[in-house]
Write a protein that holds these residues in place. Structure first.
Motif, PDB file in Angstrom:
ATOM      1  N   LEU A  92       0.848  -1.188   0.000  1.00  0.00           N
ATOM      2  CA  LEU A  92       0.000   0.000   0.000  1.00  0.00           C
ATOM      3  C   LEU A  92       0.891   1.247   0.000  1.00  0.00           C
ATOM      4  N   THR A 124      -5.876   6.302   2.022  1.00  0.00           N
ATOM      5  CA  THR A 124      -5.202   6.917   0.880  1.00  0.00           C
ATOM      6  C   THR A 124      -5.584   8.383   0.733  1.00  0.00           C
ATOM      7  N   GLY A 214     -11.957   0.481  -1.818  1.00  0.00           N
ATOM      8  CA  GLY A 214     -11.904  -0.448  -0.693  1.00  0.00           C
ATOM      9  C   GLY A 214     -11.933  -1.894  -1.162  1.00  0.00           C
ATOM     10  N   THR A 215     -11.521  -2.796  -0.293  1.00  0.00           N
ATOM     11  CA  THR A 215     -11.546  -4.224  -0.596  1.00  0.00           C
ATOM     12  C   THR A 215     -12.700  -4.890   0.143  1.00  0.00           C
ATOM     13  N   ALA A 220     -10.125  -5.222   5.679  1.00  0.00           N
ATOM     14  CA  ALA A 220     -10.451  -3.981   4.976  1.00  0.00           C
ATOM     15  C   ALA A 220     -10.549  -2.813   5.947  1.00  0.00           C
ATOM     16  N   GLY A 243     -14.355  -5.360  -4.896  1.00  0.00           N
ATOM     17  CA  GLY A 243     -13.951  -3.962  -4.735  1.00  0.00           C
ATOM     18  C   GLY A 243     -15.110  -3.084  -4.322  1.00  0.00           C
ATOM     19  N   ALA A 282      -5.735   5.182  -5.785  1.00  0.00           N
ATOM     20  CA  ALA A 282      -5.644   3.827  -5.235  1.00  0.00           C
ATOM     21  C   ALA A 282      -4.494   3.072  -5.869  1.00  0.00           C
ATOM     22  N   LYS A 287      -4.745  -3.688  -3.056  1.00  0.00           N
ATOM     23  CA  LYS A 287      -5.903  -3.073  -3.704  1.00  0.00           C
ATOM     24  C   LYS A 287      -6.067  -3.488  -5.168  1.00  0.00           C
ATOM     25  N   ALA A 290      -9.417  -5.249  -6.126  1.00  0.00           N
ATOM     26  CA  ALA A 290     -10.499  -4.295  -5.872  1.00  0.00           C
ATOM     27  C   ALA A 290     -10.518  -3.210  -6.949  1.00  0.00           C
ATOM     28  N   LEU A 291      -9.339  -2.728  -7.322  1.00  0.00           N
ATOM     29  CA  LEU A 291      -9.242  -1.683  -8.339  1.00  0.00           C
ATOM     30  C   LEU A 291      -9.698  -2.202  -9.699  1.00  0.00           C
ATOM     31  N   THR A 305      -2.613   6.180  -9.685  1.00  0.00           N
ATOM     32  CA  THR A 305      -2.130   4.923  -9.124  1.00  0.00           C
ATOM     33  C   THR A 305      -0.621   4.855  -9.225  1.00  0.00           C
ATOM     34  N   THR A 309       1.221  -1.167  -9.765  1.00  0.00           N
ATOM     35  CA  THR A 309      -0.197  -1.491  -9.911  1.00  0.00           C
ATOM     36  C   THR A 309      -0.644  -1.307 -11.354  1.00  0.00           C
TER      37      THR A 309
END
Length: 318
Positions: A92, A124, A214-215, A220, A243, A282, A287, A290-291, A305, A309
């Motif tokens: 993260l 974040t 968020g996850t 989370a 996500g 994010a 993540k 989720a993203l 980002t 990622t």
């Protein structure tokens, strides 16, 4: 940010400057990270200074990141994309994302004559506000996009509205309710309280929505901060949720997940989020899935980002 690709030397100089000034690495650490001699790293950082790339923040483009920005924009139909060079925690990268998100927010504040910015919350976005320099504005207002209290009515530690007001001196409107109500009846009662409906109407008219992702994992942020119970996030995960954006959960294909939480959320509806200018900040390994899910939903118009990622997103894209 999108733009022309610089020559290899300028690109490397920008990367070296980012790692040194924003990432806090020594010149020796920069050399090791980039596979260069210490002398070459020193020369690149000097070059970045001489070419005016180093100001309050890094004002330059890393060629590899620009290519990823363009690829992500095409793949996910984004109007805006910014990929931050890696120097932070892979799980993260809060510092890298925070610095870049702060730069974006500062530009939006400075170029706007009359703007209402809706803000989500989370670690974040809190990092974005932490790295935002103090800037006084009377032309921008902020409004919370979702409830900022936990179930016990304590303040969410990652709510950003109060901190934004302190940093900018701008008007900021708080959603004085929990993120999720205990029942549909509780939500209806709270929703009809004086002032709550007005804040929702204000949020629905925001020019820009800046959000986190968020996850649906037990660890989370929503669970850690007491916004929802562990059993509730497990229900979401069992239903295929991966996500989350502003309280709405999606599976890997971007399909909305309906759960017991759906009718108890204090946030804008999916219809109200459609065709809006929504920019997410994010990244990181935790993540990634989720993203991918939120990008597949088609709700996002912009993304900030990190490089790793971005590479991972493109690696699994068709």
């Amino acid at each position: 940010m999108l733009g022309l690709v610089r020559d290899d030397d300028s690109s490397m100089a920008t990367r070296a400057a980012w790692l040194h000034y924003a990432g806090g690495l020594t010149q020796a650490e920069v050399a090791k990270r980039l596979g260069l001699s210490s002398l070459k790293a020193h020369r690149l950082i000097t070059k970045a200074n001489q070419e005016g790339l180093v100001k309050v923040y890094i004002d330059g483009e890393v060629a590899e990141c620009v290519e990823l920005e363009q690829a992500l924009s095409r793949q996910f139909d984004l109007d805006y994309c910014e990929v931050v060079p890696d120097f932070d925690d892979e799980d993260l990268p809060l510092k890298a994302l925070g610095i870049s998100g702060a730069q974006f927010l500062k530009r939006e504040i400075e170029r706007s004559d009359d703007m209402l910015i809706g803000m989500g919350h989370g670690r974040t976005l809190a990092a974005c506000v932490e790295y935002l320099p103090r800037v006084v504005t009377s032309n921008v207002r902020f409004v919370s996009l979702l409830g900022g209290l936990t179930r016990k009515f304590s303040a969410n530690p990652h709510d950003v509205i109060h901190r934004l007001a302190e940093r900018t001196g701008a008007e900021a409107y708080v959603m004085p309710v929990p993120f999720f109500a205990n029942s549909v009846e509780d939500r209806d009662i709270l929703f009809n309280q004086r002032g709550v409906r007005e804040i929702f109407d204000l949020a629905a008219g925001a020019n820009l929505l800046m959000v986190g992702i968020g996850t649906a994992e037990p660890e989370a942020s929503l669970v850690a901060t007491g916004m929802i119970e562990k059993g509730e996030i497990e229900d979401v995960k069992r239903a295929g949720g991966v996500g989350e954006i502003l309280g709405h959960f999606f599976d890997l294909q971007g399909t909305p997940i309906e759960t017991t939480l759906s009718d108890r959320t204090f946030t804008l509806s999916r219809d109200q989020l459609s065709e809006r200018r929504i920019v997410a900040v994010a990244g990181g390994k935790v993540k990634l899935r989720a993203l991918r899910a939120v990008l597949a939903s088609g709700l996002l118009s912009g993304l900030i980002t990190d490089e790793a990622t971005a590479q991972a997103l493109m690696a699994v894209s068709p």
